[in-house]
Design a protein around this motif. Structure first.
Motif, PDB file in Angstrom:
ATOM      1  N   ILE A 280      21.459  39.502  41.651  1.00 40.94           N
ATOM      2  CA  ILE A 280      22.495  38.282  42.867  1.00 40.94           C
ATOM      3  C   ILE A 280      21.761  38.067  44.000  1.00 40.94           C
ATOM      4  N   GLY A 281      21.460  36.445  42.999  1.00 41.96           N
ATOM      5  CA  GLY A 281      20.340  35.825  44.188  1.00 41.96           C
ATOM      6  C   GLY A 281      18.792  35.811  44.229  1.00 41.96           C
ATOM      7  N   GLY A 282      18.415  34.534  43.497  1.00 41.53           N
ATOM      8  CA  GLY A 282      16.997  34.172  42.778  1.00 41.53           C
ATOM      9  C   GLY A 282      16.285  33.425  43.735  1.00 41.53           C
ATOM     10  N   GLY A 283      16.183  33.183  44.669  1.00 36.63           N
ATOM     11  CA  GLY A 283      15.161  32.995  45.686  1.00 36.63           C
ATOM     12  C   GLY A 283      13.927  32.981  46.037  1.00 36.63           C
TER      13      GLY A 283
ATOM     14  N   ALA B 229      30.051  38.409  38.121  1.00 37.50           N
ATOM     15  CA  ALA B 229      30.731  40.168  37.861  1.00 37.50           C
ATOM     16  C   ALA B 229      29.777  40.044  36.259  1.00 37.50           C
ATOM     17  N   SER B 230      28.677  39.470  36.102  1.00 39.02           N
ATOM     18  CA  SER B 230      27.951  39.807  34.985  1.00 39.02           C
ATOM     19  C   SER B 230      26.744  40.200  35.405  1.00 39.02           C
TER      20      SER B 230
ATOM     21  N   ALA C 227      30.787  42.501  46.971  1.00 37.60           N
ATOM     22  CA  ALA C 227      31.493  43.516  45.942  1.00 37.60           C
ATOM     23  C   ALA C 227      32.853  42.691  45.998  1.00 37.60           C
ATOM     24  N   LYS C 228      33.133  41.762  45.976  1.00 37.39           N
ATOM     25  CA  LYS C 228      34.113  41.719  45.950  1.00 37.39           C
ATOM     26  C   LYS C 228      34.871  41.326  44.074  1.00 37.39           C
ATOM     27  N   GLN C 229      33.886  39.883  44.497  1.00 30.16           N
ATOM     28  CA  GLN C 229      33.154  39.311  42.921  1.00 30.16           C
ATOM     29  C   GLN C 229      32.746  40.131  42.135  1.00 30.16           C
ATOM     30  N   MET C 230      32.237  41.550  41.837  1.00 31.08           N
ATOM     31  CA  MET C 230      31.813  42.673  41.091  1.00 31.08           C
ATOM     32  C   MET C 230      33.032  42.966  40.639  1.00 31.08           C
ATOM     33  N   ASP C 231      34.021  43.447  41.470  1.00 30.69           N
ATOM     34  CA  ASP C 231      35.128  44.336  40.763  1.00 30.69           C
ATOM     35  C   ASP C 231      34.743  44.991  39.372  1.00 30.69           C
TER      36      ASP C 231
END
Length: 264
Positions: free
Chosen positions: A7-10, A56-57, A77-81
């Motif tokens: 999560i994050g592609g920096g 979520a993916s 964390a909220k978006q993971m759900d």
């Protein structure tokens, strides 16, 4: 076969992915979630990995790497759900404690790391701490991922990651400062700037390479420090002016600041 999602592609995520692929991970096992389309396209072109724009993916992966800024993690964390039982969360977010991560993601396996910028060259020095929910296999997986871009030191207490920050996390900046000052002094002594730079950088590389072979720094220093010679004069001057104390104080201040940031 384990699957991993970033999560994050920096830059740091890209460095880790590059190291993993070089060490045997197939790109098809790696997904990167990033809201920036240009970033996703770059990662696909560079590494051949799958990309997505929805957090979520990432929940379908066995290992989820949090490669975002600390202030973004709560939103992630909220978006993971999703139920993360049996999965490993590997965080490279500076200052975010295991307690904070457990509050956000629940009582799941969490590994907290402190990488440094030479990881971008495959020369990272990273500290690792895992919580009590992490299995031996997950701990080994976290270590293997980290060792794909450098060395990994596992600490048994979380607060020791603050000491890791003082040694290796912030450590490259100490060496950069030393290099700056040696170049500047070389110029003052009459060398052309390009020569001062070339000699300083090669000397730093050579000294590090010799120290990495196993002999102690003390022994190596003794071998090049003839009594009453030129190096001896320089070393005596450094020690007389508190070189060791300056380094120790700077690292202690760094550790203390890391502790403050961790407390929020």
């Amino acid at each position: 076969m384990e699957k991993i999602a970033f999560i994050g592609g920096g830059n740091m995520a890209s460095a880790i992915i590059g190291g993993m692929i070089a060490s045997g991970w197939t790109p098809s096992r790696i997904t990167v979630v990033d809201p920036n389309a240009d970033q996703r396209n770059r990662l696909t072109a560079q590494h051949g990995v799958t990309t997505a724009d929805e957090v979520a993916s990432a929940a379908a992966a066995d290992i989820i790497v949090l490669a975002v800024k600390p202030q973004v993690i709560a939103a992630v964390a909220k978006q993971m759900d999703a139920d993360l039982s049996g999965k490993l969360i590997l965080s490279i977010a500076a200052g975010v404690t295991i307690e904070s991560l457990e509050d956000l993601f629940g009582p799941v396996a969490i590994a907290r790391t402190m990488p440094n910028t030479p990881a971008l060259l495959g020369l990272g020095a990273t500290g690792l701490y895992v919580n009590d929910h992490t299995t031996d296999a997950q701990r080994m997986a976290a270590r293997e991922i980290i060792e794909a871009f450098g060395i990994c030191v596992i600490v048994e207490r979380e607060h020791l990651l603050d000491a890791v920050t003082a040694v290796s996390g912030s450590g490259p900046a100490y060496y950069f400062l030393m290099i700056e000052e040696m170049i500047r002094a070389g110029i003052i002594l009459g060398l052309p700037p390009e020569d001062a730079r070339a000699l300083t950088l090669q000397t730093a590389l050579g000294a590090a390479a010799m120290a990495a072979q196993g002999d102690s720094p003390e022994d190596l220093r003794a071998r090049v420090t003839s009594p009453n010679g030129t190096t001896h004069a320089a070393i005596v001057s450094l020690q007389k002016n508190g070189f060791g104390e300056v380094i120790a104080k700077a690292m202690t201040v760094c550790r203390d600041r890391a502790m403050e940031l961790g407390r929020g």
